[in-house]
Scaffold this motif. Structure first.
Motif, PDB file in Angstrom:
ATOM      1  N   TRP A 494       0.694  -1.595   0.000  1.00 49.57           N
ATOM      2  CA  TRP A 494      -0.094  -0.403  -0.244  1.00 49.57           C
ATOM      3  C   TRP A 494       0.623   0.986   0.282  1.00 49.57           C
ATOM      4  N   GLY A 495       0.806   1.883  -0.980  1.00 52.20           N
ATOM      5  CA  GLY A 495       1.135   3.242  -1.029  1.00 52.20           C
ATOM      6  C   GLY A 495       2.444   3.219  -1.578  1.00 52.20           C
ATOM      7  N   LEU A 496       3.499   1.679  -1.499  1.00 54.36           N
ATOM      8  CA  LEU A 496       4.338   1.781  -2.471  1.00 54.36           C
ATOM      9  C   LEU A 496       4.463   1.571  -4.262  1.00 54.36           C
ATOM     10  N   LYS A 497       4.951  -0.379  -4.056  1.00 56.95           N
ATOM     11  CA  LYS A 497       4.174   0.053  -5.362  1.00 56.95           C
ATOM     12  C   LYS A 497       3.516  -0.167  -6.112  1.00 56.95           C
ATOM     13  N   MET A 498       2.256  -1.132  -5.499  1.00 52.03           N
ATOM     14  CA  MET A 498       0.974  -0.678  -5.363  1.00 52.03           C
ATOM     15  C   MET A 498       0.610   0.281  -6.367  1.00 52.03           C
ATOM     16  N   GLN A 499       1.016   1.837  -5.934  1.00 50.15           N
ATOM     17  CA  GLN A 499       0.651   3.018  -5.728  1.00 50.15           C
ATOM     18  C   GLN A 499       2.161   3.747  -7.186  1.00 50.15           C
ATOM     19  N   ASP A 500       2.865   3.173  -7.307  1.00 55.85           N
ATOM     20  CA  ASP A 500       3.381   3.242  -8.591  1.00 55.85           C
ATOM     21  C   ASP A 500       2.835   2.798  -9.507  1.00 55.85           C
ATOM     22  N   ASP A 501       2.843   1.380  -9.983  1.00 54.66           N
ATOM     23  CA  ASP A 501       1.866   1.066 -10.664  1.00 54.66           C
ATOM     24  C   ASP A 501       0.994   2.263 -11.504  1.00 54.66           C
ATOM     25  N   ILE A 502      -0.298   2.677 -10.194  1.00 57.93           N
ATOM     26  CA  ILE A 502      -0.575   3.703 -10.707  1.00 57.93           C
ATOM     27  C   ILE A 502      -0.406   4.626 -11.462  1.00 57.93           C
ATOM     28  N   ALA A 503       0.755   4.780 -11.102  1.00 60.25           N
ATOM     29  CA  ALA A 503       1.707   6.308 -12.123  1.00 60.25           C
ATOM     30  C   ALA A 503       2.355   5.847 -12.958  1.00 60.25           C
ATOM     31  N   ASP A 504       3.202   4.885 -12.949  1.00 61.74           N
ATOM     32  CA  ASP A 504       3.175   4.458 -14.285  1.00 61.74           C
ATOM     33  C   ASP A 504       2.517   4.182 -14.893  1.00 61.74           C
ATOM     34  N   GLY A 505       1.368   3.622 -14.879  1.00 63.97           N
ATOM     35  CA  GLY A 505      -0.135   3.246 -16.066  1.00 63.97           C
ATOM     36  C   GLY A 505      -0.147   4.946 -16.578  1.00 63.97           C
ATOM     37  N   THR A 506       0.253   6.417 -15.568  1.00 64.90           N
ATOM     38  CA  THR A 506      -0.757   7.689 -15.854  1.00 64.90           C
ATOM     39  C   THR A 506       0.379   8.226 -16.569  1.00 64.90           C
ATOM     40  N   ARG A 507       1.821   7.678 -16.423  1.00 68.95           N
ATOM     41  CA  ARG A 507       2.940   7.982 -17.387  1.00 68.95           C
ATOM     42  C   ARG A 507       2.321   7.722 -19.000  1.00 68.95           C
ATOM     43  N   TRP A 508       2.223   6.716 -19.082  1.00 68.67           N
ATOM     44  CA  TRP A 508       1.722   5.503 -20.162  1.00 68.67           C
ATOM     45  C   TRP A 508       0.931   6.076 -20.932  1.00 68.67           C
ATOM     46  N   ALA A 509      -0.258   6.458 -20.573  1.00 69.91           N
ATOM     47  CA  ALA A 509      -1.204   7.161 -21.058  1.00 69.91           C
ATOM     48  C   ALA A 509      -0.583   8.396 -21.766  1.00 69.91           C
ATOM     49  N   ILE A 510       0.430   9.122 -20.837  1.00 73.61           N
ATOM     50  CA  ILE A 510       0.759  10.389 -21.637  1.00 73.61           C
ATOM     51  C   ILE A 510       2.217  10.146 -22.293  1.00 73.61           C
ATOM     52  N   ALA A 511       2.684   9.353 -22.637  1.00 78.47           N
ATOM     53  CA  ALA A 511       3.249   8.758 -23.297  1.00 78.47           C
ATOM     54  C   ALA A 511       2.922   8.226 -24.893  1.00 78.47           C
ATOM     55  N   GLN A 512       1.723   7.733 -24.754  1.00 79.22           N
ATOM     56  CA  GLN A 512       0.744   7.553 -25.824  1.00 79.22           C
ATOM     57  C   GLN A 512      -0.020   8.282 -26.591  1.00 79.22           C
ATOM     58  N   GLY A 513      -0.208   9.408 -25.961  1.00 82.59           N
ATOM     59  CA  GLY A 513      -0.545  10.207 -26.996  1.00 82.59           C
ATOM     60  C   GLY A 513      -2.394  10.525 -26.404  1.00 82.59           C
ATOM     61  N   ILE A 514      -2.521   9.667 -25.347  1.00 89.13           N
ATOM     62  CA  ILE A 514      -3.879  10.338 -25.265  1.00 89.13           C
ATOM     63  C   ILE A 514      -4.542  11.098 -24.086  1.00 89.13           C
ATOM     64  N   ALA A 515      -3.668  11.061 -22.866  1.00 88.70           N
ATOM     65  CA  ALA A 515      -3.789  12.049 -22.167  1.00 88.70           C
ATOM     66  C   ALA A 515      -2.781  13.100 -22.157  1.00 88.70           C
ATOM     67  N   ASP A 516      -3.220  14.398 -21.484  1.00 89.37           N
ATOM     68  CA  ASP A 516      -2.936  15.638 -21.441  1.00 89.37           C
ATOM     69  C   ASP A 516      -2.070  15.732 -20.692  1.00 89.37           C
ATOM     70  N   GLY A 517      -0.964  15.668 -20.244  1.00 89.51           N
ATOM     71  CA  GLY A 517       0.307  15.333 -18.960  1.00 89.51           C
ATOM     72  C   GLY A 517      -0.861  16.723 -18.412  1.00 89.51           C
ATOM     73  N   LYS A 518      -1.174  18.268 -18.534  1.00 97.65           N
ATOM     74  CA  LYS A 518      -1.655  18.971 -17.977  1.00 97.65           C
ATOM     75  C   LYS A 518      -2.629  18.627 -17.520  1.00 97.65           C
ATOM     76  N   ARG A 519      -3.658  17.736 -17.850  1.00 99.95           N
ATOM     77  CA  ARG A 519      -4.974  18.066 -16.753  1.00 99.95           C
ATOM     78  C   ARG A 519      -5.516  16.515 -16.874  1.00 99.95           C
ATOM     79  N   ILE A 520      -5.016  15.884 -15.468  1.00 94.40           N
ATOM     80  CA  ILE A 520      -4.770  14.735 -15.551  1.00 94.40           C
ATOM     81  C   ILE A 520      -5.618  14.759 -14.094  1.00 94.40           C
ATOM     82  N   CYS A 521      -6.817  13.974 -13.133  1.00 98.29           N
ATOM     83  CA  CYS A 521      -6.855  13.365 -12.097  1.00 98.29           C
ATOM     84  C   CYS A 521      -7.066  12.765 -11.477  1.00 98.29           C
ATOM     85  N   ILE A 522      -6.679  12.668 -10.406  1.00 97.12           N
ATOM     86  CA  ILE A 522      -6.811  10.129  -9.473  1.00 97.12           C
ATOM     87  C   ILE A 522      -7.796  10.348  -8.936  1.00 97.12           C
ATOM     88  N   ALA A 523      -8.770   9.608  -9.050  1.00 95.64           N
ATOM     89  CA  ALA A 523      -9.988   9.372  -7.895  1.00 95.64           C
ATOM     90  C   ALA A 523     -10.409   7.806  -8.049  1.00 95.64           C
TER      91      ALA A 523
END
Length: 678
Positions: A494-523
């Motif tokens: 909790w808060g460690l590698k599980m949290q890293d997985d979520i952040a890595d997915g966010t970065r993946w979406a940015i790198a794919q051009g899907i997400a605007d890196g300046k307009r992301i919310c976590i929920a």
């Protein structure tokens, strides 16, 4: 083809006037407040209202169909359709509650309970009760009390309020059923569950002798009790009841929360007496295997295995034959072992080529009728009847007929690599007609030790997509359904590698051009709420805002609780599960402090929307209030909402409308399309 549809429509209109003797029509529900959304967008009510049509079952013969229908007053009633003449009758309704679960006892009689959909958890005063009624509405009988009233139970010969439906098919050739009577010692605390054989016409019941503190029971294909799972001192043991002597013997014992070598989960008995179990004893992904009751060994050759997923599902059986297996891969599917059923599946799929179509045959078929549930990522469930003799498909009803599939977003299962190389599955839903440089919501599932999602229509995801947001739902390590290694990789993370997985997915979406890196919310909610807060702590560069509801704000509080609220987390989970899967409060004290959102509250400076139920016993209100008070000391962009009567999630339509309208406004303010134009 349209006769049944017209008949069901007429039945819905009649339900307000048709009520069982002794029941009365409820007062009309207040009108919903109109959503303040642009005219071009489907309103919030389209997504978060109660389904208009839900839960359909064929009788054992297939001659009759029972369905829950929503009346004009908002209450759900039980109706039965005679498929031979297309006549419909309301057979059970209540003035102060809704019909809940129901099941066919036999071809003439049904068993049902209740659930009040118009009060929150905090205002609930009654149990589900238990009732039986004939398909023509006659011989209506209450079998279990809805109140903890000993005098009423005794004087009316009712079973006590803690009597529940078993949720398994019985013999369906008599008036007898099996039900559960749970010994409940406090919120979330069950000592054991007795199994009662109950006559639904006389109300007479007998209690089966159990082998210990039994928590789960399994009936065989003839509807007789055959297995019991006993839970004691952090161990789960499976016991088999000999059909000849009635004596119990143990088949195996495993860690209640951690499993162990050779662990298995009983699935079902086939009509030939074979016991099938689910186990990962032979590979990383669990599969369905037969179990030899004579030798106590599991057959190494699986009946069903899925390449990328743990098995989750059920066996589909007639009275005398194993027909197939319903399973969950990326979506639900069926592997038919019966050639005739496979041929019918192909016929239906040709008629409905754009949806996933789940077929359910009657258990004792005397007709060619089969039930069909049809859905996709853009279409909520539609119920149909298929006549395999004349190959006619008739629509029964739709769960959400107001949803227009052409406005919904397409969903796909994607995979990305975490920073340590672990492959993480994730569900990606994109707004209709858009796929690049989008504002994105990273929606984190709760649990966390559950599977988060599957391919199909979901109200929260599609609501966000309809507002122009990409939605990413990572199946981070610790999620179940993707193999034992994936599950165990999340232990104490909790808060460690599980949290890293979520952040890595966010970065993946940015790198794919899907997400605007300046307009992301976590929920997210529950554990997803915890991950939302830790995401804002750990990765302020990724997330511009957060939406958290019913979330964990401090792991230690899950152990210690608070004097002002009682938690329903079971004591066994705290003693035998949490120390291994989350962290030991003494041995891992420093880690739990470092991964506590409450302890790290001053680091959160992004806008934050917090919502809690005032009657939540899973994550009681003190979690939210303590964190709110802490974060507001350094963050003025915190919005707070409390739904006093709600529990761990929003039961009432009005609160779902209010919450998601707030979410829409919050997201639009901080990452919405207007932000992208600046």
């Amino acid at each position: 083809m349209h006769g049944l549809q017209r008949m069901i429509a007429s039945a819905v209109a009649l339900l307000a006037a048709l009520a069982h003797p002794g029941a009365h029509a409820a007062d009309a529900a207040p009108a919903a407040t109109p959503a303040t959304t642009p005219a071009a967008l489907p309103p919030v009510q389209d997504f978060f209202s109660n389904p208009q049509f839900s839960t359909v079952q064929l009788s054992p013969s297939g001659r009759y169909l029972a369905a829950k229908l929503t009346s004009p007053n908002g209450r759900e009633r039980l109706a039965v359709v005679d498929l031979s003449n297309n006549s419909a009758l309301s057979v059970a309704s209540f003035h102060d509650t809704d019909v809940g679960q129901f099941a066919w006892v036999n071809d003439e009689r049904l068993l049902l309970d209740t659930v009040d959909m118009q009060v929150g958890v905090g205002d609930a005063r009654y149990g589900p009760g238990l009732y039986a009624v004939n398909r023509d509405g006659s011989q209506f009988r209450q079998l279990a009390s809805r109140r903890g009233d000993a005098h009423a139970v005794q004087s009316q010969r009712l079973l006590p309020w803690h009597t529940y439906m078993l949720g398994q098919r019985g013999t369906q050739d008599s008036d007898q059923v099996y039900v559960l009577s749970r010994k409940i010692t406090g919120p979330g605390q069950m000592e054991y569950a007795d199994l009662l054989q109950l006559n639904t016409k006389t109300g007479y019941s007998t209690t089966l002798k159990r082998p210990g503190d039994t928590h789960d029971w399994l009936l065989d294909s003839k509807g007789e009790p055959r297995l019991a799972t006993v839970v004691e001192n952090g161990r789960s043991s499976v016991h088999y009841r000999d059909p000849a002597t009635g004596a119990w013997r143990e088949l195996g014992s495993f860690g209640q929360f951690t499993g162990g070598k050779g662990s298995f989960r009983p699935l079902a008995f086939a009509p030939d007496g074979t016991l099938y179990v689910v186990t990962s004893a032979y590979r990383d992904k669990s599969a369905v295997h037969s179990y030899d009751l004579a030798t106590g060994k599991i057959n190494p050759q699986p009946l069903v295995e899925l390449e990328h997923y743990d098995f989750s599902g059920r066996l589909i059986m007639s009275q005398d034959k194993l027909l197939g297996v319903r399973y969950l891969a990326d979506a639900q599917g069926t592997r038919w072992l019966d050639p005739a059923m496979q041929a019918i599946q192909q016929e239906v799929d040709k008629l409905l080529p754009n949806t996933l179509n789940l077929l359910t045959p009657p258990s004792r078929p005397e007709t060619p009728n089969l039930l069909v549930e049809s859905y996709s990522d853009v279409q909520p469930r539609v119920f149909m009847l298929y006549n395999s003799a004349n190959r006619q498909l008739s629509k029964i009803g739709a769960s959400r007929p107001q949803i227009r599939p052409g406005q919904m977003g397409k969903q796909d299962l994607v995979t990305y690599a975490a920073r340590d190389g672990l492959q993480i599955p994730a569900w990606l839903t994109l707004p209709h007609g858009k796929d690049k440089n989008l504002p994105m919501v990273v929606l984190v599932h709760g649990g966390p030790f559950v599977r988060g999602g599957q391919w199909g229509w979901r109200p929260d995801v599609q609501f966000l997509a309809s507002r122009g947001y990409a939605v990413l739902e990572p199946e981070y390590r610790g999620s179940t359904g993707f193999g034992e290694a994936h599950f165990k990789a999340g232990w104490k993370q909790w808060g460690l590698k599980m949290q890293d997985d979520i952040a890595d997915g966010t970065r993946w979406a940015i790198a794919q051009g899907i997400a605007d890196g300046k307009r992301i919310c976590i929920a997210g909610a529950s554990y997803g709420g915890y991950a939302t807060l830790m995401g804002l702590v750990n990765n302020p560069e990724l997330y511009q805002c957060g939406v958290e509801w019913a979330g964990v704000t401090d792991i230690k509080l899950m152990y210690t609780g608070h004097w002002s609220f009682q938690s329903d987390l079971p004591d066994a989970w705290k003693q035998y599960g949490m120390p291994h899967l989350i962290g030991d409060p003494e041995k891992d004290a420093e880690q739990l402090k470092a991964t506590s959102p409450l302890e790290q509250a001053a680091r959160i400076r992004q806008p934050l929307l917090l919502a809690y139920g005032g009657s939540d016993m899973r994550m009681p209100l003190y979690h939210g209030k303590k964190f709110r008070d802490a974060v507001q000391k350094t963050n003025r962009q915190v919005e707070w909402v409390e739904y006093e009567e709600e529990g761990h999630g929003w039961v009432l339509q009005k609160n779902r409308y209010d919450f998601w309208t707030r979410v829409e406004g919050f997201l639009n303010k901080h990452i919405g399309s207007s932000q992208g134009e600046k």
